[in-house]
Enzyme design. Sequence first.
Site, PDB file in Angstrom:
ATOM      1  N   HIS A   1       0.847  -1.192   0.000  1.00  0.00           N
ATOM      2  CA  HIS A   1       0.000   0.000   0.000  1.00  0.00           C
ATOM      3  C   HIS A   1       0.883   1.242   0.000  1.00  0.00           C
ATOM      4  CE1 HIS A   1      -2.902   3.017   1.418  1.00  0.00           C
ATOM      5  NE2 HIS A   1      -3.831   2.223   0.914  1.00  0.00           N
TER       6      HIS A   1
ATOM      7  N   GLU B   1      -4.410   1.547  -8.074  1.00  0.00           N
ATOM      8  CA  GLU B   1      -4.799   2.739  -7.328  1.00  0.00           C
ATOM      9  C   GLU B   1      -3.707   3.803  -7.403  1.00  0.00           C
ATOM     10  OE1 GLU B   1      -7.049   3.133  -3.153  1.00  0.00           O
ATOM     11  OE2 GLU B   1      -5.023   2.355  -2.924  1.00  0.00           O
TER      12      GLU B   1
END
Length: 232
Positions: free
Chosen positions: A97, A145
């Site tokens: 992430h 993302e």
Amino acid sequence: MAKTNIRTPFFVFNPKSYLFGEGLLELVREADTLAEEFPISIFVTAPFADIAAVSSNSKNIIVTAQHLDGIYPDKGMGHVLPESLYEAGARAVFLNHAEKPLTLNGLAKAISRAAELEIITIVCADSIAEAKAITMLNPDIVLCEPSELIGTGKTSDESYVKETIEAVKSLNPNVLVMQAAGISTADDVYRTILLQADGVGCTSGIVKAKDPKKMLRDMVQATVKASNKNNK
């Protein structure tokens, strides 16, 4: 042990560190009800210290850790041991992430260790090139993302969604593609699933909503509604 089956399209509720303890469990119970009510998989992430409580307070969601390290039981002070996550009830994990990036070597080891324990891997990529590279490591899910859109309320444009799905599927059609950047409304969810994403997720759009439970339900219902339309 066997890897949990993923029913697509799936929805990921990722409260990060906004929620913990009883506040987190309130939404976990709602997500668990939704996962029983609707024919999709619902992932819910939890801080490491809350994983056992989340697991014991749910039956239908896929309990998800925020990270793990590619280590084995041995030395490793301060690292996250995959076996400890599994024993606590985690059956999926986020990796790479934007708030917890990994080196290529570290990511490869983490994916490998998760695979040994049949833990589902959701691996983040912030560009099409990175999505392609990550796909070659055989994760279960690639989360496409762009980092600059996280938490902004601005979603990836239609061309980016389509290009990333095509890029990943052309290399490995078995890898699922998730989109989540900037998702803040049920309409965002609906439009993203209509573009053939395998899954979608949200953080701030839920935890900062006036009624988080209602927003969670609205987003899950939007996921199902878009899927039904795609399958007509």
